[in-house]
Design a protein around this motif. Structure first.
Motif, PDB file in Angstrom:
ATOM      1  N   SER A 171       0.821  -1.214   0.000  1.00 17.48           N
ATOM      2  CA  SER A 171       0.000   0.000   0.000  1.00 17.48           C
ATOM      3  C   SER A 171       0.856   1.266   0.000  1.00 17.48           C
ATOM      4  CB  SER A 171      -0.940   0.008   1.209  1.00 17.48           C
ATOM      5  OG  SER A 171      -0.212  -0.058   2.423  1.00 17.48           O
ATOM      6  N   ARG A 172       2.053   1.202   0.569  1.00 17.54           N
ATOM      7  CA  ARG A 172       2.912   2.386   0.598  1.00 17.54           C
ATOM      8  C   ARG A 172       3.445   2.712  -0.792  1.00 17.54           C
ATOM      9  NH1 ARG A 172       7.335   2.411   4.675  1.00 17.54           N
ATOM     10  NH2 ARG A 172       7.082   4.651   4.503  1.00 17.54           N
ATOM     11  N   GLY A 173       3.590   1.690  -1.620  1.00 15.05           N
ATOM     12  CA  GLY A 173       3.941   1.944  -3.009  1.00 15.05           C
ATOM     13  C   GLY A 173       2.742   2.436  -3.792  1.00 15.05           C
ATOM     14  N   ALA A 174       1.575   1.849  -3.501  1.00 12.78           N
ATOM     15  CA  ALA A 174       0.352   2.215  -4.218  1.00 12.78           C
ATOM     16  C   ALA A 174      -0.099   3.630  -3.895  1.00 12.78           C
ATOM     17  CB  ALA A 174      -0.758   1.218  -3.878  1.00 12.78           C
ATOM     18  N   ASP A 217       5.033   8.250  11.407  1.00  9.47           N
ATOM     19  CA  ASP A 217       5.502   7.460  12.541  1.00  9.47           C
ATOM     20  C   ASP A 217       7.033   7.502  12.576  1.00  9.47           C
ATOM     21  OD1 ASP A 217       5.168   5.900  14.746  1.00  9.47           O
ATOM     22  OD2 ASP A 217       4.113   4.291  13.744  1.00  9.47           O
ATOM     23  N   TYR A 218       7.642   6.709  13.466  1.00 11.39           N
ATOM     24  CA  TYR A 218       9.090   6.704  13.607  1.00 11.39           C
ATOM     25  C   TYR A 218       9.780   6.141  12.357  1.00 11.39           C
ATOM     26  CZ  TYR A 218       8.231   1.783  14.712  1.00 11.39           C
ATOM     27  OH  TYR A 218       7.820   0.477  14.667  1.00 11.39           O
ATOM     28  N   GLN A 219      11.041   6.541  12.158  1.00  7.99           N
ATOM     29  CA  GLN A 219      11.840   6.080  11.034  1.00  7.99           C
ATOM     30  C   GLN A 219      12.893   5.085  11.527  1.00  7.99           C
ATOM     31  OE1 GLN A 219      10.729   7.267   8.218  1.00  7.99           O
ATOM     32  NE2 GLN A 219       9.386   8.766   9.195  1.00  7.99           N
ATOM     33  N   ARG A 220      13.048   3.974  10.818  1.00 10.02           N
ATOM     34  CA  ARG A 220      13.953   2.914  11.266  1.00 10.02           C
ATOM     35  C   ARG A 220      15.234   2.934  10.453  1.00 10.02           C
ATOM     36  NH1 ARG A 220      11.723  -0.867  15.040  1.00 10.02           N
ATOM     37  NH2 ARG A 220      13.955  -1.124  15.106  1.00 10.02           N
ATOM     38  N   ASP A 245      -2.761   8.488   6.980  1.00  9.49           N
ATOM     39  CA  ASP A 245      -2.570   7.999   8.336  1.00  9.49           C
ATOM     40  C   ASP A 245      -1.069   8.012   8.612  1.00  9.49           C
ATOM     41  OD1 ASP A 245      -1.532   5.776   7.026  1.00  9.49           O
ATOM     42  OD2 ASP A 245      -3.271   4.510   7.411  1.00  9.49           O
ATOM     43  N   LYS A 246      -0.632   7.371   9.680  1.00 10.79           N
ATOM     44  CA  LYS A 246       0.777   7.466  10.078  1.00 10.79           C
ATOM     45  C   LYS A 246       1.747   6.827   9.082  1.00 10.79           C
ATOM     46  CE  LYS A 246       0.437   5.685  14.186  1.00 10.79           C
ATOM     47  NZ  LYS A 246       0.854   5.218  15.523  1.00 10.79           N
ATOM     48  N   THR A 247       1.249   5.942   8.237  1.00 11.93           N
ATOM     49  CA  THR A 247       2.152   5.213   7.339  1.00 11.93           C
ATOM     50  C   THR A 247       1.894   5.468   5.860  1.00 11.93           C
ATOM     51  OG1 THR A 247       0.722   3.266   7.477  1.00 11.93           O
ATOM     52  CG2 THR A 247       2.562   3.380   9.021  1.00 11.93           C
ATOM     53  N   HIS A 248       0.883   6.288   5.538  1.00 16.15           N
ATOM     54  CA  HIS A 248       0.562   6.543   4.138  1.00 16.15           C
ATOM     55  C   HIS A 248       0.339   8.043   3.891  1.00 16.15           C
ATOM     56  CE1 HIS A 248      -0.843   2.396   4.973  1.00 16.15           C
ATOM     57  NE2 HIS A 248      -0.339   2.144   3.783  1.00 16.15           N
ATOM     58  N   LEU A 249       0.913   8.522   2.817  1.00 16.56           N
ATOM     59  CA  LEU A 249       0.705   9.903   2.420  1.00 16.56           C
ATOM     60  C   LEU A 249      -0.684  10.096   1.821  1.00 16.56           C
ATOM     61  CD1 LEU A 249       4.122  10.528   0.655  1.00 16.56           C
ATOM     62  CD2 LEU A 249       3.351  11.663   2.756  1.00 16.56           C
TER      63      LEU A 249
END
Length: 306
Positions: free
Chosen positions: A56-59, A239-242, A277-281
């Motif tokens: 989903s982050r690519g989509a 969210d946080y970056q790893r 949301d925290k993980t998607h633009l």
């Protein structure tokens, strides 16, 4: 005993004949799907210069339209929400088997769930079942233990799943609408998101699933064999970056594999107005990030051509 064998034979003949009644479902199912991307891959219709793979982050986060503008090359997004790195490997393999070789592949990695157990990321079997009319799909289902090789050769019913019996026309929804070039940006924010940043924990490499690491290595090997530049992408997170995950990914790639992490100095990526949301633009954030990524890709392709 003789009567039993006769009854068994009659039953077999009747069942074999009745099984043929399910044949039309193989051909009806693909026509009812609204997401045609995998079928286009199988038919050799995805021949853009740049192919984008991911979950989903690519989509949501990578817009092929912006990549085209920034690079001057054609692009297409083959990212599927909820998909795992194993599914991405299957898509890359299918793309290279049936379509023109792309000039570049972009793979969006999930920070930090690419290799870890992740219930939300799976091999999207639901995308395969409507397409069992294609031998390549049946072969993949067999290789994954979902179907029996011999039964699939003789019985249509064995190849089908529950989804094949749903012959209603599928439709897009507000969240999962696919653009002409395969991207799936969202124009609104999740009203249920609390925007609380989780506590950062140490990335536990011991929890990684070997099959996912192998799938990642296969993607790299396919790109190397076909001399296709590969760009691994880590989109913005509210969210946080790893950083520890980034280092592990880089340690598993040859030096000629490029890695793009978003511009952390850009204040936009700390502004929730640019996130679903925290993980998607959201679309506005995806457009900006895709432009940045496109410029990076353009520079790398220029270096490749020098």
């Amino acid at each position: 005993m003789k009567k039993f064998l006769i009854k068994l034979l009659v039953f077999g003949v009747v069942f074999f004949a009745a099984d043929k009644l399910f044949y039309p479902l193989e051909n009806i199912s693909p026509t009812k799907e609204v997401d045609k991307r995998l079928e286009y891959l199988l038919q050799g219709k995805i021949n853009q210069d740049i192919l984008i793979f991911g979950s989903s982050r690519g989509a949501r986060n990578i817009m092929a339209e912006e990549i085209e503008i920034s690079t001057g090359l054609s692009a297409y997004n083959l990212s599927y929400p909820g998909s795992s790195i194993e599914f991405h490997e299957f898509l890359v393999r299918t793309a290279l088997s049936n379509n023109k070789k792309p000039k570049l592949i972009i793979l969006c990695v999930d920070n930090a769930m690419t290799f870890l157990p992740a219930p939300a990321l799976n091999f999207r079997l639901d995308r395969l079942y409507p397409l069992v009319k294609y031998d390549a799909i049946v072969d993949e289902l067999i290789s994954r233990g979902e179907k029996n090789e011999y039964l699939s050769q003789f019985f249509y019913l064995h190849k089908l799943s529950k989804s094949n019996f749903d012959i209603q026309q599928k439709k897009f929804n507000a969240k999962d609408t696919i653009s002409k070039l395969g991207s799936m940006p969202i124009s609104f924010s999740d009203s249920k998101e609390k925007w609380k940043i989780d506590t950062l924990s140490v990335y536990d490499q011991k929890r990684e699933e070997k099959v996912k690491v192998v799938a990642f290595e296969k993607i790299i090997a396919m790109c190397q064999k076909n001399k296709i530049p590969l760009v691994l992408v880590s989109p913005p997170l509210y969210d946080y970056q790893r950083d520890d995950f980034f280092k592990i990914v880089q340690s598993r790639t040859p030096k000629n594999v490029h890695y793009y992490v978003f511009d952390k100095s850009n204040p936009i990526y700390t502004n929730k107005d640019y996130f679903f949301d925290k993980t998607h633009l959201k679309r506005n954030g995806a457009e900006l990030f895709s432009r940045e990524l496109g410029k990076f890709v353009f520079k790398k392709l220029e270096l490749q051509n020098d």
